[in-house]
Design a protein around this motif. Structure first.
Motif, mmCIF file in Angstrom:
data_model
loop_
_atom_site.group_PDB
_atom_site.id
_atom_site.type_symbol
_atom_site.label_atom_id
_atom_site.label_comp_id
_atom_site.label_asym_id
_atom_site.label_seq_id
_atom_site.Cartn_x
_atom_site.Cartn_y
_atom_site.Cartn_z
ATOM 1 N N GLU A 69 0.874 -0.921 0.237
ATOM 2 C CA GLU A 69 0.158 0.253 0.267
ATOM 3 C C GLU A 69 1.143 1.225 0.402
ATOM 4 O OE1 GLU A 69 -3.381 1.888 2.824
ATOM 5 O OE2 GLU A 69 -3.113 0.054 2.818
ATOM 6 N N CYS A 70 2.148 1.134 0.730
ATOM 7 C CA CYS A 70 2.526 2.757 1.231
ATOM 8 C C CYS A 70 3.826 2.471 -0.382
ATOM 9 C CB CYS A 70 3.412 2.388 1.913
ATOM 10 S SG CYS A 70 1.856 2.632 3.591
ATOM 11 N N LEU A 71 4.258 1.558 -0.516
ATOM 12 C CA LEU A 71 5.715 1.391 -0.347
ATOM 13 C C LEU A 71 6.039 1.053 -2.363
ATOM 14 C CD1 LEU A 71 7.981 0.839 1.968
ATOM 15 C CD2 LEU A 71 7.803 2.783 0.937
ATOM 16 N N SER A 72 4.501 0.344 -2.359
ATOM 17 C CA SER A 72 4.701 -0.168 -3.853
ATOM 18 C C SER A 72 5.530 -0.894 -4.001
ATOM 19 C CB SER A 72 4.475 0.452 -4.547
ATOM 20 O OG SER A 72 3.298 1.212 -5.174
ATOM 21 N N ASP A 73 5.289 -2.050 -3.282
ATOM 22 C CA ASP A 73 6.793 -3.152 -3.021
ATOM 23 C C ASP A 73 6.097 -4.600 -3.928
ATOM 24 O OD1 ASP A 73 9.454 -4.332 -2.724
ATOM 25 O OD2 ASP A 73 8.293 -5.535 -1.111
ATOM 26 N N ARG A 74 7.071 -5.126 -4.999
ATOM 27 C CA ARG A 74 6.904 -5.890 -5.751
ATOM 28 C C ARG A 74 6.756 -7.308 -4.913
ATOM 29 N NH1 ARG A 74 8.203 -4.811 -11.944
ATOM 30 N NH2 ARG A 74 7.041 -2.528 -12.211
ATOM 31 N N MET B 114 -6.950 -8.647 -2.316
ATOM 32 C CA MET B 114 -5.529 -7.611 -2.405
ATOM 33 C C MET B 114 -6.522 -5.932 -3.089
ATOM 34 S SD MET B 114 -2.694 -10.196 -3.295
ATOM 35 C CE MET B 114 -1.384 -9.019 -3.735
ATOM 36 N N ALA B 115 -6.752 -6.069 -3.738
ATOM 37 C CA ALA B 115 -6.538 -3.810 -4.468
ATOM 38 C C ALA B 115 -7.705 -3.554 -3.445
ATOM 39 C CB ALA B 115 -7.390 -4.520 -5.393
ATOM 40 N N GLN C 268 -8.547 0.573 0.757
ATOM 41 C CA GLN C 268 -9.273 0.985 1.321
ATOM 42 C C GLN C 268 -10.665 2.502 1.040
ATOM 43 O OE1 GLN C 268 -8.702 -0.045 5.747
ATOM 44 N NE2 GLN C 268 -7.879 -1.443 4.810
ATOM 45 N N LEU C 269 -10.164 3.245 0.452
ATOM 46 C CA LEU C 269 -10.660 4.486 0.339
ATOM 47 C C LEU C 269 -11.325 4.011 -1.341
ATOM 48 C CD1 LEU C 269 -8.680 7.042 1.538
ATOM 49 C CD2 LEU C 269 -9.529 6.069 3.293
ATOM 50 N N GLY C 270 -10.510 2.939 -1.732
ATOM 51 C CA GLY C 270 -11.055 3.182 -3.528
ATOM 52 C C GLY C 270 -10.032 2.937 -4.229
#
Length: 196
Positions: free
Chosen positions: A53-58, A96-97, A102-104
């Motif tokens: 969510e915060c770092l877009s870590d693959r 997961m999405a 969570q805000l959409g």
């Protein structure tokens, strides 16, 4: 995952990434790993969610997918009837999405701006979203699910019960990780006040 990358995700200040210029680290490498381990054991799945969510870590996304897949497969054991293997994949990706956004979802029409410009160059509020985000509803979950496994809406309603359980599990894990981090930060702030 490399130790430096893991420590960097936890915001540890004792490690230096550049060449040494002198001085001593705030914490030794073992102490840093111990702090990370203490926090990590509270909710490994939750930390993977936060990293995605915060770092877009693959790497975390891959690991989160595998953990979610195991949970979905466990939930599907009680399922009555048949389902294709892609159903679990679609359930995982949709859950997961929702857990990481969570805000959409980001609105594709206004790119998250919440405002659109028409052909006469008049700016208006985007008719598709609320402040740049498309909130999660049964219809938006269905649309995302169908990107991986195109099925009818009536069939999706059967899958939605499993999807709700997966999302609830993932959000619970995320909450546990956030609470672990908040607790750690509060303890460290209290220690700093005692020292000062």
């Amino acid at each position: 995952m490399k130790i430096e990358k893991l420590l960097g995700k936890f915001g540890m200040k004792g490690i230096t990434y550049g060449p040494r210029t002198g001085g001593k680290a705030l914490l030794s490498l073992d102490e840093q790993l111990a702090v990370v381990g203490i926090s990590w054991k509270e909710s490994p799945v939750g930390f993977h969610i936060l990293f995605v969510e915060c770092l877009s870590d693959r790497d975390s996304a891959r690991e989160l997918y595998q953990l979610t897949w195991l949970e979905a497969a466990k939930a599907m054991q009680k399922w009555r009837g048949v389902y294709p293997p892609k159903a679990i994949e679609a359930l995982c990706l949709t859950a997961m999405a929702e857990a990481t956004q969570q805000l959409g979802q980001l609105c594709p029409e206004c790119n998250g701006a919440g405002r659109v410009t028409n052909k006469h160059r008049v700016t208006r509020k985007c008719p598709c979203c609320k402040e740049g985000r498309i909130e999660w509803t049964t219809e938006t979950r269905f649309a995302l699910f169908c990107q991986k496994l195109p099925i009818t809406y009536s069939r999706f309603k059967r899958y939605s019960t499993v999807l709700e359980k997966l999302v609830e599990w993932l959000v619970g894990q995320r909450t546990a990780a956030v609470l672990a981090l908040q607790g750690r930060v509060e303890r460290e702030e209290a220690e700093v006040l005692e020292v000062a």
